[in-house]
Design a protein around this motif. Structure first.
Motif, PDB file in Angstrom:
ATOM      1  N   GLY A  10     -39.359  62.576  56.151  1.00 16.78           N
ATOM      2  CA  GLY A  10     -40.721  62.161  56.452  1.00 16.78           C
ATOM      3  C   GLY A  10     -41.383  62.960  57.552  1.00 16.78           C
ATOM      4  O   GLY A  10     -42.593  62.872  57.733  1.00 16.78           O
ATOM      5  N   ASP A  11     -40.596  63.737  58.316  1.00 20.51           N
ATOM      6  CA  ASP A  11     -41.195  64.558  59.370  1.00 20.51           C
ATOM      7  C   ASP A  11     -41.954  65.749  58.790  1.00 20.51           C
ATOM      8  O   ASP A  11     -42.877  66.260  59.417  1.00 20.51           O
ATOM      9  CB  ASP A  11     -40.126  65.089  60.330  1.00 20.51           C
ATOM     10  CG  ASP A  11     -39.618  64.005  61.279  1.00 20.51           C
ATOM     11  OD1 ASP A  11     -40.180  62.895  61.286  1.00 20.51           O
ATOM     12  OD2 ASP A  11     -38.639  64.299  62.001  1.00 20.51           O
ATOM     13  N   MET A  12     -41.528  66.172  57.612  1.00 22.15           N
ATOM     14  CA  MET A  12     -42.171  67.316  56.955  1.00 22.15           C
ATOM     15  C   MET A  12     -42.606  66.891  55.558  1.00 22.15           C
ATOM     16  O   MET A  12     -42.332  65.774  55.123  1.00 22.15           O
ATOM     17  CB  MET A  12     -41.197  68.503  56.889  1.00 22.15           C
ATOM     18  CG  MET A  12     -40.814  69.022  58.281  1.00 22.15           C
ATOM     19  SD  MET A  12     -39.688  70.401  58.229  1.00 22.15           S
ATOM     20  CE  MET A  12     -40.731  71.683  57.560  1.00 22.15           C
ATOM     21  N   ASP A  13     -43.271  67.786  54.850  1.00 25.06           N
ATOM     22  CA  ASP A  13     -43.731  67.477  53.500  1.00 25.06           C
ATOM     23  C   ASP A  13     -42.557  67.140  52.582  1.00 25.06           C
ATOM     24  O   ASP A  13     -41.455  67.649  52.775  1.00 25.06           O
ATOM     25  CB  ASP A  13     -44.482  68.678  52.907  1.00 25.06           C
ATOM     26  CG  ASP A  13     -45.804  68.942  53.609  1.00 25.06           C
ATOM     27  OD1 ASP A  13     -46.349  68.001  54.225  1.00 25.06           O
ATOM     28  OD2 ASP A  13     -46.286  70.088  53.535  1.00 25.06           O
ATOM     29  N   PRO A  14     -42.794  66.298  51.567  1.00 19.69           N
ATOM     30  CA  PRO A  14     -41.731  66.008  50.602  1.00 19.69           C
ATOM     31  C   PRO A  14     -41.239  67.307  49.946  1.00 19.69           C
ATOM     32  O   PRO A  14     -42.038  68.184  49.609  1.00 19.69           O
ATOM     33  CB  PRO A  14     -42.422  65.118  49.562  1.00 19.69           C
ATOM     34  CG  PRO A  14     -43.598  64.548  50.274  1.00 19.69           C
ATOM     35  CD  PRO A  14     -44.033  65.593  51.267  1.00 19.69           C
ATOM     36  N   HIS A  15     -39.920  67.414  49.796  1.00 20.65           N
ATOM     37  CA  HIS A  15     -39.339  68.661  49.294  1.00 20.65           C
ATOM     38  C   HIS A  15     -37.897  68.378  48.908  1.00 20.65           C
ATOM     39  O   HIS A  15     -37.261  67.487  49.481  1.00 20.65           O
ATOM     40  CB  HIS A  15     -39.390  69.717  50.414  1.00 20.65           C
ATOM     41  CG  HIS A  15     -39.193  71.125  49.959  1.00 20.65           C
ATOM     42  ND1 HIS A  15     -37.964  71.605  49.573  1.00 20.65           N
ATOM     43  CD2 HIS A  15     -40.058  72.162  49.835  1.00 20.65           C
ATOM     44  CE1 HIS A  15     -38.077  72.876  49.239  1.00 20.65           C
ATOM     45  NE2 HIS A  15     -39.353  73.233  49.385  1.00 20.65           N
ATOM     46  N   ILE A  16     -37.345  69.134  47.972  1.00 18.57           N
ATOM     47  CA  ILE A  16     -35.936  68.994  47.620  1.00 18.57           C
ATOM     48  C   ILE A  16     -35.053  69.234  48.842  1.00 18.57           C
ATOM     49  O   ILE A  16     -34.015  68.608  49.003  1.00 18.57           O
ATOM     50  CB  ILE A  16     -35.536  69.912  46.435  1.00 18.57           C
ATOM     51  CG1 ILE A  16     -34.071  69.697  46.022  1.00 18.57           C
ATOM     52  CG2 ILE A  16     -35.782  71.382  46.756  1.00 18.57           C
ATOM     53  CD1 ILE A  16     -33.723  68.344  45.536  1.00 18.57           C
ATOM     54  N   PHE A  17     -35.478  70.118  49.738  1.00 24.83           N
ATOM     55  CA  PHE A  17     -34.689  70.394  50.928  1.00 24.83           C
ATOM     56  C   PHE A  17     -34.692  69.196  51.889  1.00 24.83           C
ATOM     57  O   PHE A  17     -33.714  68.966  52.597  1.00 24.83           O
ATOM     58  CB  PHE A  17     -35.166  71.658  51.647  1.00 24.83           C
ATOM     59  CG  PHE A  17     -34.999  72.921  50.848  1.00 24.83           C
ATOM     60  CD1 PHE A  17     -34.021  73.032  49.858  1.00 24.83           C
ATOM     61  CD2 PHE A  17     -35.817  74.009  51.072  1.00 24.83           C
ATOM     62  CE1 PHE A  17     -33.854  74.196  49.132  1.00 24.83           C
ATOM     63  CE2 PHE A  17     -35.665  75.186  50.353  1.00 24.83           C
ATOM     64  CZ  PHE A  17     -34.677  75.278  49.378  1.00 24.83           C
ATOM     65  N   ALA A  18     -35.772  68.433  51.925  1.00 26.26           N
ATOM     66  CA  ALA A  18     -35.812  67.227  52.767  1.00 26.26           C
ATOM     67  C   ALA A  18     -34.828  66.188  52.237  1.00 26.26           C
ATOM     68  O   ALA A  18     -34.107  65.543  53.008  1.00 26.26           O
ATOM     69  CB  ALA A  18     -37.229  66.653  52.802  1.00 26.26           C
ATOM     70  N   VAL A  19     -34.786  66.039  50.927  1.00 25.56           N
ATOM     71  CA  VAL A  19     -33.855  65.095  50.302  1.00 25.56           C
ATOM     72  C   VAL A  19     -32.414  65.547  50.541  1.00 25.56           C
ATOM     73  O   VAL A  19     -31.541  64.751  50.907  1.00 25.56           O
ATOM     74  CB  VAL A  19     -34.150  64.967  48.781  1.00 25.56           C
ATOM     75  CG1 VAL A  19     -33.105  64.105  48.097  1.00 25.56           C
ATOM     76  CG2 VAL A  19     -35.545  64.398  48.559  1.00 25.56           C
ATOM     77  N   ALA A  20     -32.163  66.845  50.363  1.00 25.56           N
ATOM     78  CA  ALA A  20     -30.819  67.384  50.572  1.00 25.56           C
ATOM     79  C   ALA A  20     -30.395  67.229  52.031  1.00 25.56           C
ATOM     80  O   ALA A  20     -29.247  66.867  52.314  1.00 25.56           O
ATOM     81  CB  ALA A  20     -30.775  68.850  50.145  1.00 25.56           C
ATOM     82  N   GLU A  21     -31.283  67.484  52.959  1.00 22.79           N
ATOM     83  CA  GLU A  21     -30.967  67.344  54.388  1.00 22.79           C
ATOM     84  C   GLU A  21     -30.612  65.902  54.726  1.00 22.79           C
ATOM     85  O   GLU A  21     -29.662  65.641  55.460  1.00 22.79           O
ATOM     86  CB  GLU A  21     -32.137  67.824  55.254  1.00 22.79           C
ATOM     87  CG  GLU A  21     -32.002  67.535  56.745  1.00 22.79           C
ATOM     88  CD  GLU A  21     -30.810  68.213  57.414  1.00 22.79           C
ATOM     89  OE1 GLU A  21     -30.414  67.760  58.498  1.00 22.79           O
ATOM     90  OE2 GLU A  21     -30.282  69.198  56.868  1.00 22.79           O
ATOM     91  N   GLU A  22     -31.366  64.964  54.188  1.00 22.33           N
ATOM     92  CA  GLU A  22     -31.088  63.548  54.459  1.00 22.33           C
ATOM     93  C   GLU A  22     -29.713  63.153  53.932  1.00 22.33           C
ATOM     94  O   GLU A  22     -28.946  62.469  54.625  1.00 22.33           O
ATOM     95  CB  GLU A  22     -32.173  62.666  53.836  1.00 22.33           C
ATOM     96  CG  GLU A  22     -32.068  61.214  54.194  1.00 22.33           C
ATOM     97  CD  GLU A  22     -32.321  60.913  55.669  1.00 22.33           C
ATOM     98  OE1 GLU A  22     -31.926  59.810  56.104  1.00 22.33           O
ATOM     99  OE2 GLU A  22     -32.892  61.749  56.398  1.00 22.33           O
TER     100      GLU A  22
END
Length: 184
Positions: free
Chosen positions: A30-42
């Motif tokens: 949620g700190d950055m735009d939605p992205h596959i990398f945001a999901v992977a990082e979480e």
């Protein structure tokens, strides 16, 4: 759980490069735009913090880019886990089953090489959270395509590969030479 719906823009975008991986690494969801990398990082952070297995479900219509999204997630894990240059795990995992790709892929109206089955990719990490291996399983093969395909679609690639090899001695007994017309 974490769910990503893939939408294929049908063109290459510069949003999957190494610098973007590093931008999402260490960030909170949620700190950055939605992205596959945001999901992977979480998922990666929760795996490390809670020491529990994580799952990412990539969903979308045929041709939406689910397989490509899975490749990007693996690239993210290989990069942040420090194993990208050592193992090239993304390429190894996805190239591990070329026969299954031929058996399970067909041309559709949206995609020339559409996977007709689901994939379950299990990635193994060591205690330092570096990738140490992977396993790919397939499921839900669309059996209906064996006997029927929609207009402008074709059967599984393996059927055409076998027909192209019908004259070889090892394929004589399959009776493939009786097919005179095959849609391309």
């Amino acid at each position: 759980g974490i769910v990503l719906v893939a939408i294929n823009p049908y063109e290459q975008l510069p949003i999957y490069e190494q610098d973007v991986i590093y931008a999402y690494s260490g960030q909170n969801m949620g700190d950055m735009d939605p992205h596959i990398f945001a999901v992977a990082e979480e998922a990666y952070k929760q795996m490390a913090r809670d020491e529990k297995n994580q799952s990412i479900i990539v969903s979308g219509e045929s041709g939406a880019g689910k397989t490509v999204s899975a490749k990007y997630a693996m690239r993210f894990f290989a990069t942040v886990g420090g194993s990208a240059s050592d193992t090239n795990i993304e390429a190894k995992v996805l190239a591990s089953s070329p026969i299954m790709e031929a058996i399970g892929n067909a041309r559709t109206t949206r995609n020339d090489n559409s996977s007709r089955f689901g994939k379950y990719i299990q990635i193994g990490f060591d205690k330092r959270y570096h990738i140490i291996g992977a396993n790919m399983r397939t499921y839900l093969l669309e059996k209906s395509r064996v006997v029927f395909q929609a207009e402008d679609e074709r059967n599984y690639h393996i059927f055409y590969q076998l027909c192209a090899s019908a004259s070889l001695p090892e394929f004589k007994d399959l009776g493939l030479s009786k097919y005179f017309y095959l849609p391309v």
